[in-house]
Design an enzyme around this catalytic site. Structure first.
Site, PDB file in Angstrom:
ATOM      1  N   ASP A   1       0.497  -1.058   0.429  1.00 25.37           N
ATOM      2  CA  ASP A   1       0.042  -0.056  -0.232  1.00 25.37           C
ATOM      3  C   ASP A   1       0.344   0.918  -0.386  1.00 25.37           C
ATOM      4  O   ASP A   1       2.117   1.131   0.298  1.00 25.37           O
ATOM      5  CB  ASP A   1      -0.860   0.007   0.699  1.00 25.37           C
ATOM      6  CG  ASP A   1      -0.256  -0.770   2.503  1.00 25.37           C
ATOM      7  OD1 ASP A   1       0.322  -0.414   2.877  1.00 25.37           O
ATOM      8  OD2 ASP A   1      -1.014  -0.637   3.271  1.00 25.37           O
TER       9      ASP A   1
ATOM     10  N   ASN B   1      -7.627  -2.271  13.536  1.00 25.76           N
ATOM     11  CA  ASN B   1      -9.320  -3.139  13.507  1.00 25.76           C
ATOM     12  C   ASN B   1      -9.180  -4.120  12.264  1.00 25.76           C
ATOM     13  O   ASN B   1     -10.156  -4.429  11.933  1.00 25.76           O
ATOM     14  CB  ASN B   1      -9.632  -1.553  13.013  1.00 25.76           C
ATOM     15  CG  ASN B   1      -8.077  -1.022  11.501  1.00 25.76           C
ATOM     16  OD1 ASN B   1      -8.144  -1.923  11.027  1.00 25.76           O
ATOM     17  ND2 ASN B   1      -9.347  -0.233  11.154  1.00 25.76           N
TER      18      ASN B   1
HETATM   19  C1  GLP Z   1      -0.442   0.411   7.846  1.00 25.08           C
HETATM   20  C2  GLP Z   1      -0.404  -0.383   7.242  1.00 25.08           C
HETATM   21  C3  GLP Z   1      -0.030  -1.535   7.635  1.00 25.08           C
HETATM   22  C4  GLP Z   1       0.150  -2.091   8.919  1.00 25.08           C
HETATM   23  C5  GLP Z   1      -0.630  -1.704   9.369  1.00 25.08           C
HETATM   24  C6  GLP Z   1       0.322  -2.129  11.632  1.00 25.08           C
HETATM   25  O1  GLP Z   1      -2.000   0.949   8.289  1.00 25.08           O
HETATM   26  N1  GLP Z   1      -0.678  -0.149   5.956  1.00 25.08           N
HETATM   27  O2  GLP Z   1       0.214  -2.875   6.362  1.00 25.08           O
HETATM   28  O3  GLP Z   1       0.352  -3.590   8.632  1.00 25.08           O
HETATM   29  O4  GLP Z   1      -0.380  -0.248   9.921  1.00 25.08           O
HETATM   30  O5  GLP Z   1       1.116  -1.190  11.185  1.00 25.08           O
HETATM   31  P1  GLP Z   1       1.969  -1.245  12.685  1.00 25.08           P
HETATM   32  O6  GLP Z   1       2.716  -2.675  12.337  1.00 25.08           O
HETATM   33  O7  GLP Z   1       3.315   0.253  12.828  1.00 25.08           O
HETATM   34  O8  GLP Z   1       0.736  -1.524  14.129  1.00 25.08           O
END
Ligand code: GLP
Length: 242
Positions: A67, A136
Site C-alpha cells: 500500500d 481494527n
Molecule cells: C498500517 C499499514 C499496514 C500495517 C498496519 C500495522 O496501517 N498500512 O500494512 O500492517 O499499519 O502497523 P503497525 O505494525 O505499525 O502496528
C-alpha cells in the site's frame, strides 16, 4: 495455518526475517510482497544484516508493497516508499526498477490502481507476502466494511487507522485520508503469507482474526482460508489464544 510463538518483538523479527531469507536463497527470482509499519521494521534489519554478511543476493528479486498513502510524494518521510528506501532498499542490492509501490501522487488514482494490479499479474503473482495487522483487523489498508474488495483499490482511511498512524506524523491533521492498497484477492493470491503481530494491544484483534468468523468487518479473518499461512506473533499478541 501454522502459528509460531516468539518470546518477544526481536525474536518475532528474527524468525520472520529467517523465513524471507530462506525464500530468497531458495529462489533468487522471487517476488516478495512487502509491508510497512512498526511491527515489521526489524524484519528488514535482519535481511539487511544477512546481505551485509554476504549471505543474500537480491539482484534478481522483485518486490511489491501492499500500500501507499495518496497525496504523499515518494520523498516525503512518512510515505511508504520512503520507509522502504530507508529501512531496506538502500541497504541491499535490489535494483530500483524491481521495487514497486503504488504511486500516491498519481493524477488518476483509479488508473494507478489498475496499473498496480496489472503489474502484480505481470510479475506472475507474489511468492511470499509479509503482512502486519491493523488494530481494527485491516491487512494492507483493507479497512473493515460490508464486502471484501478483490483488486488494488483506493480507500478512505478509518479515523482509528489515522489516529494509530499519527505517531509517525507531526500531528493527526497531517495523516492522509486516502490510500491505495492491494485488495484481498491480490493478497490471498500470494503463494505463501507470513502475518507478523506484536504486543498486547493486538491480542484481541489477533484472536478475532485467527479464530473468529470470517467476515469483511475483520478483513484479516480471510487469512484463515489461505492454504499456506504462517503467523509469527509474540507472547503478548498471543495472550488471548491458547
Ligand atoms: C498500517 C499499514 C499496514 C500495517 C498496519 C500495522 O496501517 N498500512 O500494512 O500492517 O499499519 O502497523 P503497525 O505494525 O505499525 O502496528
Amino acid at each position: 495455518m501454522k502459528v509460531i510463538r516468539a518470546k518477544n518483538f526481536d525474536e518475532m523479527s528474527q524468525i520472520t526475517g529467517d523465513i524471507f531469507s530462506a525464500q530468497v536463497k531458495e529462489d533468487k527470482h522471487s517476488v516478495l510482497g512487502l509491508a510497512t509499519g512498526g511491527t515489521v521494521v526489524k524484519v528488514y534489519g535482519v535481511l539487511a544484516q544477512e546481505y551485509a554478511n554476504g549471505i543474500l543476493d537480491f539482484s534478481h528479486i522483485q518486490t511489491v508493497n501492499l500500500d501507499e498513502y495518496a497525496g504523499l510524494d515518494p520523498t516525503h518521510p512518512q510515505s511508504y516508499r520512503y520507509y522502504m528506501e530507508d529501512n531496506f532498499f538502500k541497504k541491499v542490492n535490489l535494483k530500483s526498477e524491481n521495487t514497486h509501490l503504488p504511486f500516491g501522487l498519481a493524477h488518476d488514482l483509479e488508473e494507478e490502481c489498475r496499473r498496480y494490479e496489472r503489474l502484480i499479474k505481470s510479475l506472475g503473482g507474489i511468492d511470499l507476502q509479509l503482512l502486519g495487522l491493523g488494530k481494527n483487523g485491516h491487512i494492507g489498508f483493507n479497512e473493515p466494511g460490508p464486502t471484501f474488495v478483490k483488486d488494488t483499490h483506493c480507500v478512505e482511511l478509518e479515523e482509528g487507522t489515522r489516529i494509530a498512524n499519527a505517531r509517525f506524523f507531526d500531528c493527526l491533521e497531517d495523516v492522509p485520508r486516502k490510500a491505495i492498497t492491494m485488495g484481498i484477492g491480490s493478497i490471498m493470491g500470494a503463494k505463501k503469507i507470513v502475518l507478523c503481530v506484536s504486543g498486547s494491544e493486538k491480542a484481541e484483534i489477533l484472536k478475532a482474526v485467527l479464530s473468529g468468523p470470517i467476515t469483511p468487518f475483520v478483513p484479516g479473518s480471510i487469512l484463515q482460508i489461505h492454504s499456506d499461512l504462517t503467523v509469527v506473533a509474540d507472547e503478548e499478541a498471543l495472550e488471548m489464544l491458547n
